[in-house]
Enzyme design. Structure first.
Site, PDB file in Angstrom:
ATOM      1  N   GLU A 256       0.889  -1.168   0.000  1.00 15.83           N
ATOM      2  CA  GLU A 256       0.000   0.000   0.000  1.00 15.83           C
ATOM      3  C   GLU A 256       0.919   1.208   0.000  1.00 15.83           C
ATOM      4  O   GLU A 256       1.581   1.483   0.996  1.00 15.83           O
ATOM      5  CB  GLU A 256      -0.865   0.019   1.272  1.00 15.83           C
ATOM      6  CG  GLU A 256      -1.726  -1.211   1.476  1.00 15.83           C
ATOM      7  CD  GLU A 256      -2.925  -1.242   0.552  1.00 15.83           C
ATOM      8  OE1 GLU A 256      -3.236  -0.209  -0.067  1.00 15.83           O
ATOM      9  OE2 GLU A 256      -3.547  -2.308   0.431  1.00 15.83           O
ATOM     10  N   CYS A 295      -2.993   8.700   3.408  1.00 17.61           N
ATOM     11  CA  CYS A 295      -2.715   8.166   2.072  1.00 17.61           C
ATOM     12  C   CYS A 295      -3.913   8.383   1.147  1.00 17.61           C
ATOM     13  O   CYS A 295      -3.772   8.367  -0.068  1.00 17.61           O
ATOM     14  CB  CYS A 295      -2.383   6.692   2.170  1.00 17.61           C
ATOM     15  SG  CYS A 295      -3.602   5.789   3.132  1.00 17.61           S
TER      16      CYS A 295
END
Ligand code: NAP
Length: 514
Positions: A256, A295
């Protein structure tokens, strides 16, 4: 100053050598020290695999779910203490801290419920069985079983509680033991969380371990039954993926990484309307929540040419009222970024954006005094089609950029796609044709698309990751996928096809013969 120890091989262990210092990013006051030097990581992995793995595999989904329920209750009971630590060590406002800690509690609860629903089974039945020959006796059935390794979780600094919990929830429910490594700069929250879980003796021996401090050669010690789930920068992800043992042993890796999430305002969402206000609220929240260190935060704001000046002025107006300062004070809306390295990175990133665009609000100039503070920065790009930095450099701070497009859905989608893969992008429109064009154009580049709407009550906006939906994205975002309810267990289980006599297979999987 607290010395952080790792919890490995069922014991608290202190590293040797020169420690790394953890600080309060608002005051630069030292809060803790940590070293992982000298710890036997290979032995820790063996212990997790042998003890933790065997113990978890002996439990049913319902029993594993009950463990997650106990973890969430333990966190809830000591929530205030965890929030205080997130404020002190993460530069979080109290509201930012809740976002992390409550997100962790909610995710554990959500996976606990899944475990309850799966009941007494110990592995997953994957889809319907199939008849393989002329006779129904020759039968096939896919199942998913827990892998016999250890799930190593390496997390980023921005969500120390949620990062540990969201990854652990899927792995533990699947039946795999976890060794979690939080980012060093903000490790106090994850470390305290581990202390709480150990004090309450919630999990079987070896089911959850914690490594604090440098990762050293941890990824290089993994083998073919192990899983590595990494969250962090694209550069580190790439380095890990290329390690010889990871390639040779086909270690399952989930990354990720970075993401240039976009928010697209539709031409029908005129200034002053409810849809427009929803869009504005989401952009302003994403720019300042956790000082933009999410994020999933909106980085690129796409606006039809006709509304661009109004949007710019409204965002600038909104940012003017954001109070930047000590996150422990109630009136503060935005705290510092997490570390001096992070501050330097954000400044450098704003400089890159400024080579092609210009600042409509804020700058990367030092704010003076102690702490890693920076003003929100809103950049404006006259020619979205010609700019490159805004589609290539994730500035991981309170920074977003305005990009104009023609008002055609296909044009907006083409600009969004230049981010080369992201976690989430959002669209604000009620025009069905426009929505269809944008969604079709950007869907292959994303893990999630948020369709903003003023009538969604208490909408969390695109920046909130929900355990029911997948989190991850292709390309720049790392190509990973986590959460998404039961989908999150895929990473930690091996799909295997059973092929043979139908009654035998049905007995094995506990199905009623039919
Ligand atoms: P980072 O430097 O890549 O660090 C992330 C983690 O990896 C930390 O725990 C770090 O440990 C560890 N690490 C560093 N080098 C390593 C190596 N060679 N081998 C194994 N582990 C290693 O990233 P960051 O600057 O902390 O995080 C910010 C980035 O994370 C941003 O780019 C952001 O987009 C991304 N992020 C992505 C998501 C997502 O879900 N996609 C979520 C949050 C953040 P130490 O702290 O001990 O160095």
């Amino acid at each position: 100053m607290k010395t952080l120890r790792s919890f490995l091989c069922g014991r608290w262990l202190e590293g040797s050598g020169a420690p790394q210092i953890l600080v309060n990013p608002a005051t630069e006051e030292p809060l803790g020290q940590v070293s992982s030097e000298g710890l036997d990581l290979a032995a820790a992995l063996v212990y997790s695999r042998d003890r933790g793995g065997a113990a978890l595999r002996a439990l049913s989904f319902a029993e594993r779910g009950a463990l997650l329920r106990e973890m969430s209750k333990a966190m809830q009971a000591q929530r205030d203490e965890l929030l205080d630590l997130a404020v002190a060590n993460g530069g979080n406002t109290r509201s930012d801290a809740k976002f992390d800690v409550d997100g962790a509690i909610f995710t554990l609860q959500s996976y606990a419920e899944l475990g309850e629903k799966l009941g007494p089974a110990k592995f997953l039945v994957d889809g319907e069985g199939v008849q393989l020959g002329r006779s129904p006796r020759f039968h096939g059935q896919h199942i998913r079983v827990p892998r016999h390794g250890v799930a190593v979780h390496i997390n980023a600094f921005n969500f120390p509680a949620w990062g540990l919990a969201e990854k652990a929830a899927s792995a533990l429910l699947a039946g795999m033991p976890v060794l979690s490594k939080p980012a060093t700069s903000s490790a106090l929250v994850a470390h305290r969380l581990m202390e709480i879980l150990v004090e309450k003796k919630i999990l079987p021996d070896g089911a959850l371990s914690l490594l604090v401090g440098a990762p050293r050669d941890l990824p290089a010690l993994l083998g073919g039954q192990d899983v590595l789930a990494f969250t962090g920068s694209g550069d580190t992800g790439t380095r890990i993926r290329a390690l010889p043992n990871i390639v040779r042993e086909s270690v399952r890796v989930n990354v990720e990484a970075d993401s240039l999430n976009a928010a697209v305002l539709g031409p029908d969402a005129a200034p002053g309307g409810d849809m427009y206000e929803t869009f504005l609220k989401d952009v302003l929240r994403d720019m300042t929540q956790k000082a933009g260190q999410k994020c999933t935060a909106i980085r690129r704001v796409l606006v039809p040419e006709a509304h661009a000046t109004t949007v710019r002025d409204d965002i600038v107006e909104g940012l003017k009222s954001v109070r930047v300062g000590d996150p422990s004070l109630e009136e503060t809306r935005m705290g510092p970024v997490a570390s001096s390295a992070q501050l330097a990175d954000v400044r450098e990133g704003v400089g890159k954006l400024a080579s092609e665009g210009k600042a409509a609000f804020g700058s990367a100039a030092p704010l003076g005094g102690k702490g890693f503070f920076i003003s929100p920065v809103f950049m404006e790009f006259a020619k979205a089609a010609l700019a490159t930095s805004v589609h290539a450099r994730e500035v991981f701070g309170p920074v977003a950029s305005l990009l104009r497009y023609s008002a055609r859905g296909a044009d907006a989608a083409a600009i969004v796609a230049r981010g080369n893969g992201g976690l989430v992008s959002s669209v604000y429109s009620e025009d069905a044709e426009f929505l269809e064009e944008v969604v079709a154009g950007i869907a292959p580049y994303h893990g999630r698309i948020f369709l903003g709407h003023p009538k969604i009550e208490m909408s969390p906006g695109p920046g909130t990751v929900l355990p029911q939906l997948v989190h991850g994205g292709p390309g720049r975002a790392g190509g990973g996928e986590e959460l998404g309810g039961l989908r999150g267990l895929s990473l930690y289980t091996q799909r295997v096809a059973l092929e043979g006599s139908r009654p035998v297979i049905q007995k094995l999987i506990g199905a009623t013969p039919g």
